[in-house]
Enzyme design. Structure first.
Site, PDB file in Angstrom:
ATOM      1  N   GLY A  10      16.695  25.407 -38.315  1.00  0.00           N
ATOM      2  CA  GLY A  10      16.889  23.998 -37.967  1.00  0.00           C
ATOM      3  C   GLY A  10      15.608  23.377 -37.425  1.00  0.00           C
ATOM      4  N   VAL A  12      14.837  21.787 -34.370  1.00  0.00           N
ATOM      5  CA  VAL A  12      14.413  22.162 -33.015  1.00  0.00           C
ATOM      6  C   VAL A  12      14.152  23.668 -32.939  1.00  0.00           C
ATOM      7  CG1 VAL A  12      15.109  22.246 -30.581  1.00  0.00           C
ATOM      8  CG2 VAL A  12      15.584  20.197 -31.947  1.00  0.00           C
ATOM      9  N   ALA A  59      23.638  24.416 -34.094  1.00  0.00           N
ATOM     10  CA  ALA A  59      24.852  23.619 -33.909  1.00  0.00           C
ATOM     11  C   ALA A  59      25.366  23.177 -35.265  1.00  0.00           C
ATOM     12  CB  ALA A  59      24.545  22.384 -33.047  1.00  0.00           C
ATOM     13  N   TYR A  60      26.631  22.788 -35.267  1.00  0.00           N
ATOM     14  CA  TYR A  60      27.206  22.104 -36.425  1.00  0.00           C
ATOM     15  C   TYR A  60      26.797  20.635 -36.254  1.00  0.00           C
ATOM     16  CZ  TYR A  60      30.678  20.540 -39.820  1.00  0.00           C
ATOM     17  OH  TYR A  60      31.309  19.994 -40.909  1.00  0.00           O
ATOM     18  N   THR A  61      25.828  20.164 -37.045  1.00  0.00           N
ATOM     19  CA  THR A  61      25.234  18.841 -36.803  1.00  0.00           C
ATOM     20  C   THR A  61      25.635  17.780 -37.835  1.00  0.00           C
ATOM     21  OG1 THR A  61      23.241  19.554 -37.967  1.00  0.00           O
ATOM     22  CG2 THR A  61      23.208  19.715 -35.560  1.00  0.00           C
ATOM     23  N   ASP A 101      23.483  12.676 -27.489  1.00  0.00           N
ATOM     24  CA  ASP A 101      23.791  11.323 -27.010  1.00  0.00           C
ATOM     25  C   ASP A 101      25.189  10.883 -27.459  1.00  0.00           C
ATOM     26  OD1 ASP A 101      22.835  11.454 -29.661  1.00  0.00           O
ATOM     27  OD2 ASP A 101      22.078   9.401 -29.631  1.00  0.00           O
ATOM     28  N   TYR A 124      32.328  15.366 -33.726  1.00  0.00           N
ATOM     29  CA  TYR A 124      31.055  16.003 -33.366  1.00  0.00           C
ATOM     30  C   TYR A 124      30.797  15.879 -31.863  1.00  0.00           C
ATOM     31  CZ  TYR A 124      25.968  16.468 -32.867  1.00  0.00           C
ATOM     32  OH  TYR A 124      24.708  16.812 -32.444  1.00  0.00           O
ATOM     33  N   TRP A 149      18.887  11.360 -32.010  1.00  0.00           N
ATOM     34  CA  TRP A 149      18.251  10.911 -33.262  1.00  0.00           C
ATOM     35  C   TRP A 149      17.063  11.826 -33.640  1.00  0.00           C
ATOM     36  CZ3 TRP A 149      18.026   4.849 -33.724  1.00  0.00           C
ATOM     37  CH2 TRP A 149      19.283   4.304 -33.359  1.00  0.00           C
TER      38      TRP A 149
END
Ligand SMILES: NC(=O)c1ccc[n+]([C@@H]2O[C@H](COP(=O)([O-])OP(=O)(O)OC[C@H]3O[C@@H](n4cnc5c(N)ncnc54)[C@H](OP(=O)(O)O)[C@@H]3O)[C@@H](O)[C@H]2O)c1
Length: 314
Positions: A10, A12, A59-61, A101, A124, A149
């Site tokens: 991913g 990050v 994560a599940y994004t 957020d 989510y 974001w």
């Protein structure tokens, strides 16, 4: 210090690998090595690696898909962080986890602080909030870093999508009534490494910041704010640099960007109209601050490779 990093495919997770290298021995794992949908897989990996610090950006994004995959999203975002935290507590490891957020409903007029009430609008956000709560309940040392974001030059995100569409279309119609702060994964990784060093007392302490930051929730986004349309305009203004950074041919034209209302772009998941995060707690506790969002975008494009190196040198 051995540091376990999840989700290294991913945005990050990838940038954390370089940013955390100065802190210790970094062991990165992908989904095949540790599946967050399986508690057994999480436990086995933590026991095998034996870290003293765990970073969990995995994560599940898929915000819209989560509306129809609620169970999987809850397993990965809501249950798995709790299992990781229980394992961390068992072996005395500290956990740094990422949240969003989208735990807020967007009704606030100004930036959200860590003490503002949460009220996610979609699956989510609800599952990510459940993950925060599971970690707090598990009793390990932890930081929960809410960001917003997120984009980079890798994979599918708003920057790479806008670049692709800009090459195909004369006009981009983009939502102009959702407010937030675009944040590069490079800035998140750099700031996370600096914060973790101060949290665990392994890095130089900021004299103005005083004591080591306490456990808990911190907001961590680039400074300033815009709308998705404002972000799209900033991207279109920089198309040649983006094409160069992505290794593609220069764009043949510059499309116009037209602002539209959320109602004109229906999506399965509702999103907050305002999800700007107030980063004052992070700054006051650690002295760590992220770049303004436009500067982070320029930094990413000016030296796509150097951003990782800058992160590593923090
Ligand atoms: N992206 C955003 O706009 C945004 C905004 C606010 C907060 N956040 C939060 O910031 C953190 C980092 O986000 P990001 O943008 O770096 O995410 P990302 O690029 O979408 O990467 C997600 C990572 O999670 C992994 N993953 C997904 N399901 C998994 C599973 N079952 N087991 C193990 N790994 C799994 C993915 O692996 P695969 O490659 O195998 O799928 C990928 O490596 C997340 O906690 C996210 O909730 C993101």
């Amino acid at each position: 210090m051995r540091i376990l990093v999840t989700g290294v495919t991913g945005q990050v997770g990838h940038d954390l690998l370089a940013a955390l290298a100065p802190l210790g021995e970094v062991v990165g794992v992908d989904r095949a090595q540790m599946d967050l949908a399986s508690a057994d897989s999480i436990r086995a990996t933590v026991r095998q690696v034996g870290p003293s610090l765990i970073f969990n950006p995995a994560a599940y994004t898929a915000v819209d898909r989560a509306e129809s995959e609620q169970e999987l999203a809850m397993q990965v975002n809501g249950v798995a962080p709790g299992v990781l935290a229980e394992e961390a507590a068992r072996i005395g490891a500290a956990l740094v986890h990422y949240s969003t957020d989208y735990v807020f409903d967007g009704s606030k007029r100004c930036a959200y602080t860590e003490t503002d009430p949460t009220a996610p609008l979609g699956v989510y956000g609800r599952t990510k909030l459940a993950g925060e709560q599971a970690i707090a309940a598990a009793g390990c040392r932890h930081l929960i870093l809410r960001t917003s974001w997120v984009y980079s030059l890798r994979g599918r995100n708003f920057l790479t999508t806008m670049h692709r569409l800009a090459c195909e279309r004369d006009e981009l119609r983009v939502v102009d009534d959702q407010h937030g702060a675009p944040t590069t994964s490079a800035e998140i990784a750099r700031a996370s490494a600096a914060l973790a060093a101060r949290w665990l007392g392994t890095g130089a302490r900021d004299a103005a910041a005083g004591d080591a930051p306490a456990d808990g929730v911190y907001h961590m986004s680039c400074a300033g704010s815009t709308t998705w349309c404002g972000f799209a305009r900033a991207i279109v203004e920089r198309l040649p640099a983006i094409a160069a950074a992505l290794g593609g041919p220069p764009p043949r034209h510059r499309p116009t960007v037209t602002g539209i209302a959320t109602a004109q772009y229906p999506t399965p998941a509702r999103r907050p109209a305002n999800s700007v995060l107030d980063n004052a707690k992070l700054r006051a506790a650690s002295g760590v601050a992220l770049l303004a969002w436009e500067d982070a975008l320029d930094a990413l494009l000016a030296a796509p490779q150097a951003v990782s190196a800058r992160a590593a040198a923090t």
